[in-house]
Motif scaffolding. Structure first.
Motif, mmCIF file in Angstrom:
data_model
loop_
_atom_site.group_PDB
_atom_site.id
_atom_site.type_symbol
_atom_site.label_atom_id
_atom_site.label_comp_id
_atom_site.label_asym_id
_atom_site.label_seq_id
_atom_site.Cartn_x
_atom_site.Cartn_y
_atom_site.Cartn_z
ATOM 1 N N GLY A 132 0.834 -1.190 0.000
ATOM 2 C CA GLY A 132 0.000 0.000 0.000
ATOM 3 C C GLY A 132 0.870 1.241 0.000
ATOM 4 N N GLU A 133 0.641 2.124 0.968
ATOM 5 C CA GLU A 133 1.410 3.374 1.063
ATOM 6 C C GLU A 133 2.559 3.265 2.053
ATOM 7 O OE1 GLU A 133 -2.056 5.595 2.079
ATOM 8 O OE2 GLU A 133 -2.149 6.562 0.106
ATOM 9 N N LEU A 134 2.819 2.056 2.529
ATOM 10 C CA LEU A 134 3.903 1.851 3.492
ATOM 11 C C LEU A 134 5.145 1.322 2.787
ATOM 12 C CD1 LEU A 134 1.976 0.129 6.444
ATOM 13 C CD2 LEU A 134 2.518 2.570 6.159
ATOM 14 N N GLU A 135 6.283 1.916 3.114
ATOM 15 C CA GLU A 135 7.578 1.477 2.598
ATOM 16 C C GLU A 135 8.353 0.871 3.771
ATOM 17 O OE1 GLU A 135 11.575 3.611 0.855
ATOM 18 O OE2 GLU A 135 9.626 4.558 0.466
ATOM 19 N N ILE A 136 8.773 -0.374 3.610
ATOM 20 C CA ILE A 136 9.311 -1.125 4.758
ATOM 21 C C ILE A 136 10.688 -1.694 4.430
ATOM 22 C CG2 ILE A 136 8.915 -3.104 6.288
ATOM 23 C CD1 ILE A 136 5.869 -2.690 5.595
ATOM 24 N N SER A 137 11.584 -1.609 5.389
ATOM 25 C CA SER A 137 12.903 -2.246 5.259
ATOM 26 C C SER A 137 13.268 -2.920 6.572
ATOM 27 C CB SER A 137 13.965 -1.222 4.861
ATOM 28 O OG SER A 137 14.059 -0.193 5.810
ATOM 29 N N LEU A 138 13.711 -4.167 6.457
ATOM 30 C CA LEU A 138 14.117 -4.944 7.632
ATOM 31 C C LEU A 138 15.610 -5.229 7.569
ATOM 32 C CD1 LEU A 138 11.070 -6.224 6.740
ATOM 33 C CD2 LEU A 138 11.500 -7.480 8.855
ATOM 34 N N SER A 139 16.224 -5.328 8.738
ATOM 35 C CA SER A 139 17.638 -5.687 8.835
ATOM 36 C C SER A 139 17.822 -6.719 9.931
ATOM 37 C CB SER A 139 18.491 -4.456 9.167
ATOM 38 O OG SER A 139 18.426 -3.500 8.141
ATOM 39 N N LEU A 140 18.729 -7.660 9.676
ATOM 40 C CA LEU A 140 19.085 -8.676 10.671
ATOM 41 C C LEU A 140 20.602 -8.678 10.807
ATOM 42 C CD1 LEU A 140 17.701 -12.276 11.043
ATOM 43 C CD2 LEU A 140 20.161 -11.898 10.977
ATOM 44 N N LEU A 141 21.078 -8.522 12.040
ATOM 45 C CA LEU A 141 22.516 -8.506 12.312
ATOM 46 C C LEU A 141 22.779 -9.064 13.699
ATOM 47 C CD1 LEU A 141 23.576 -5.021 13.544
ATOM 48 C CD2 LEU A 141 21.291 -5.344 12.585
ATOM 49 N N ASN A 142 24.016 -9.456 13.933
ATOM 50 C CA ASN A 142 24.403 -9.980 15.241
ATOM 51 C C ASN A 142 25.166 -8.909 16.013
ATOM 52 O OD1 ASN A 142 23.279 -12.363 14.451
ATOM 53 N ND2 ASN A 142 25.194 -13.430 14.106
ATOM 54 N N THR A 143 24.823 -8.749 17.277
ATOM 55 C CA THR A 143 25.464 -7.720 18.102
ATOM 56 C C THR A 143 26.502 -8.290 19.062
ATOM 57 O OG1 THR A 143 23.618 -7.860 19.669
ATOM 58 C CG2 THR A 143 23.519 -6.145 17.963
ATOM 59 N N ASN A 144 26.416 -9.565 19.354
ATOM 60 C CA ASN A 144 27.437 -10.232 20.173
ATOM 61 C C ASN A 144 27.365 -11.725 19.911
ATOM 62 O OD1 ASN A 144 25.418 -11.362 21.994
ATOM 63 N ND2 ASN A 144 25.293 -9.341 22.945
ATOM 64 N N GLU A 145 28.093 -12.503 20.693
ATOM 65 C CA GLU A 145 28.248 -13.927 20.426
ATOM 66 C C GLU A 145 27.000 -14.765 20.705
ATOM 67 O OE1 GLU A 145 30.025 -13.157 24.586
ATOM 68 O OE2 GLU A 145 29.780 -12.128 22.663
#
Length: 668
Positions: A132-145
């Motif tokens: 629709g009118e929503l623009e979406i971006s996702l991110s996945l990352l590791n911050t520690n072990e």
């Protein structure tokens, strides 16, 4: 007037020069999308055909969904839990974005999304789409072990909307030993104190069988306004870790931007180090930059933190094979040297991890695992002595003198162990052997498990708990000669002049012995020798060029060995450097393991060996031929393999193999 004209001409020259100057190349991970294909779909816990992403030493990983898998838009695949001999996917999609339209009192169907794009950049998984009118971006990352962060940015390109954001997901029912809510957490018990958990900003969580749903408070989004929703996943191994990493994750959820910035800075720094290039490099980093990045990523995806019975972090051979979820001595030395320019502490800890399993006599175990109750420690054999090389090279990169002091006495003890336990006739030439008297473990000690040169070997007892094969191996003694020279250098740095002089004398003496006893002038190659008769075991394999790599051979011998290596009937095959001469009757690359396939560590030893003796053109030629001929290696998204077929050039055995990647990195 003349002066004004001169100034004008000078200005024109400067402008012209600026126009012709090459543009400054900005090294950024965004230049390396999808170097490896990490997209797929999971239907069963035990599927092993989907590659995955991890970082910072986590024992879990995630993957991207495929672009056309609209049912899973807003989510990532996984997690995959790396559990020795029992690795599995906990979920097809544990963390999925959900958006509720408060005014309409219904959830937005994300499967109707447009412009779905899934991208793996070094150090991060990303997904973008519009609905629709929503623009979406996702991110996945590791911050520690132990922790993975998943965050979503939502921009409203329409009129004001009242929306609720949150997450939903499921675990495979057969994996669900108990899903429970603890305030703002969803706890998934794996076994005993081994737990996965999801952490949210608040406790608005609903659990149903093997599913959960979480929603945050409604927000009113004005046109062009951005909202962010974040969650964290941890995989931990005791109660203390469970609470510690949950508390840390909650802080990141409250302000995720610093974590994303740190991740980007760290990975761009890795790439800058990797791509700076060198005139001495045997592979051109500009030509093969994606292969260089792929090699680094392979090592980083196999990075595992200290956990259970692994007391220091290290790099496992391959996350893609459950049987490789441990640390091996031979592999570890190679991994540490390759990773040292990027992660010095990881390199040092990789070495410490192996020396954690050094016994009182000085022997280092072959391999060990996170849970010794399942697999135990392999004390039947050790591996070829490369640790002095490894310690010295890591010191060169880190300049950590205290690290050198810490490892020095342990290294001396390990080096002397060989002569006490693996020199049957005490003539100064050692043999591979075992602690249990089996020939198979003695062959394993060489690293070349089923090499043809050991087919007729006999095991002999040296003393209780110490056995040798009845052949003195040229590669073993060449490594020991090199080790003596590295110990000499380390002793010199530490001002231990007496030890430095001792090992310098021993290195020269051993060099002479190897040259006199193990070189065959008739066919210009080095061989193992039968101990009693001193007859050469004339089977040509990579052990024969070990004296080039370890700088043991004379220049005249090196010239003859070079001719053998470059012979298309023997080692200069369509993909060069098979582990057995292609002319040998037992040459069997398809099922041979060490009886024909190309292993990239041995190829590296040959290439560097050629370069050591001034055959630079041949070294570069063979390095380029090796990487360009191997199918899927240089110019595709395919994973780096354990070994390769020298005739068909197909990849063989385990995928995402660390020491293959390590030796490619070293060539850069």
């Amino acid at each position: 007037m003349k002066k004004l004209l001169s100034v004008f001409v000078l200005a024109l020259i400067l402008v012209a020069c600026q126009k012709h100057q090459p543009k400054q190349v900005v090294i950024d991970r965004s230049n390396y999308p999808n170097v490896l294909n990490l997209a797929g779909s999971i239907k069963l816990p035990q599927e092993d055909n989907v590659a995955s992403f991890s970082d910072k030493g986590t024992w879990h990983s995630f993957s991207l969904i495929e672009d056309d898998n609209l049912e899973k838009v807003g989510s990532f695949v996984g997690p995959y839990l790396m559990r020795q001999q029992r690795s599995f996917w906990l979920s097809p999609s544990l963390i999925g974005l959900q958006i509720k339209d408060v005014q309409a009192d219904k959830f937005i169907d994300l499967s109707a999304s447009k412009k779905v794009q899934n991208t793996f950049y070094p150090g991060i998984l990303q997904q973008s789409f519009s609905i629709g009118e929503l623009e979406i971006s996702l991110s996945l990352l590791n911050t520690n072990e132990r922790t993975t962060i998943v965050t979503a940015d939502i921009i409203n390109n329409g009129e004001t909307k009242e929306l609720q954001f949150g997450w939903k997901g499921e675990v495979f029912a057969v994996m669900n030993n108990g899903m429970s809510q603890h305030d703002n957490r969803v706890l998934i018990n794996i076994q005993d104190e081994e737990n996965a958990q999801l952490i949210f900003k608040d406790s608005n969580i609903t659990l149903t069988d093997s599913c959960y749903s979480y929603l945050e408070a409604a927000v009113s989004m004005k046109p062009k306004q951005k909202a962010t929703v974040t969650t964290a996943f941890t995989y931990t191994f005791n109660q203390e870790e469970l609470d510690q990493y949950a508390a840390e994750a909650l802080k990141t959820i409250d302000n995720v931007n610093p974590a994303i910035e740190q991740n980007e800075q760290r990975w761009n720094a890795y790439l800058k180090t990797l791509l700076k290039g060198s005139d001495k490099a045997l592979l051109d980093v500009n030509k093969y930059d994606k292969l260089a990045v792929k090699s680094l990523l392979t090592l980083m995806h196999n990075w595992r933190s200290a956990a259970g019975d692994i007391y220091h972090q290290g790099i496992v051979p391959s996350y893609a094979a459950s049987y490789f979820q441990g640390l091996w001595a031979w592999d570890s030395w190679k991994h540490a040297v390759a990773i040292a320019p990027f992660e010095g502490e990881l390199a040092k800890d990789q070495i410490r991890a192996m020396y954690d399993y050094q016994n009182e006599e000085g022997m280092i175990a072959d391999c060990f695992f996170r849970d010794l109750d399942i697999e135990g420690v392999n004390w039947r054999n050790t591996k070829a002595p490369l640790s002095a090389w490894c310690i010295y090279e890591v010191y060169e990169q880190t300049q950590d003198l205290e690290f050198l002091k810490e490892l020095y006495p342990k290294l001396l003890k390990y080096h002397e162990w060989w002569y006490i336990n693996r020199d049957h006739d005490q003539n100064g030439l050692c043999e591979y052997g075992s602690t249990d008297g089996t020939r198979i473990a003695a062959a394993w000690e060489s690293g070349m498990d089923n090499a043809v040169r050991f087919d007729d070997a006999i095991i002999m007892e040296n003393k209780p708990g110490a056995f040798s094969l009845n052949q003195e191996s040229v590669d073993l003694n060449a490594y020991l000669a090199q080790e003596k020279r590295y110990i000499q250098q380390i002793a010199g740095i530490l001002k231990d002049d007496e030890t430095a002089e001792k090992y310098a004398r021993e290195a020269e003496q051993l060099n002479n012995q190897i040259q006199e006893v193990m070189y065959c002038s008739e066919d210009g190659f080095y061989y193992d020798v039968e101990m009693k008769s001193q007859e050469k075991i004339r089977i040509q394999g990579p052990e024969g060029w070990a004296p080039l790599y370890n700088k043991v051979a004379t220049s005249e011998q090196a010239q003859q060995i070079k001719e053998v290596i470059m012979d298309k009937e023997r080692f200069n095959t369509p993909m060069p450097f098979p582990t057995l001469s292609a002319a040998h009757e037992k040459f069997n690359p398809e099922k041979g393991y060490w009886r024909g396939p190309v292993w990239l560590d041995q190829a590296y030893f040959a290439i560097v060996g050629l370069n050591n003796y001034g055959f630079e053109a041949e070294a570069r030629q063979m390095a380029q031929k090796m990487v360009e001929s191997a199918k899927g290696l240089a110019f595709t998204q395919e994973p780096i393999r354990e070994n390769y077929h020298p005739i068909t050039k197909e990849g063989l055995n385990a995928e995402h193999f660390s020491w293959s990647a390590a030796h490619i990195l070293m060539l850069f």
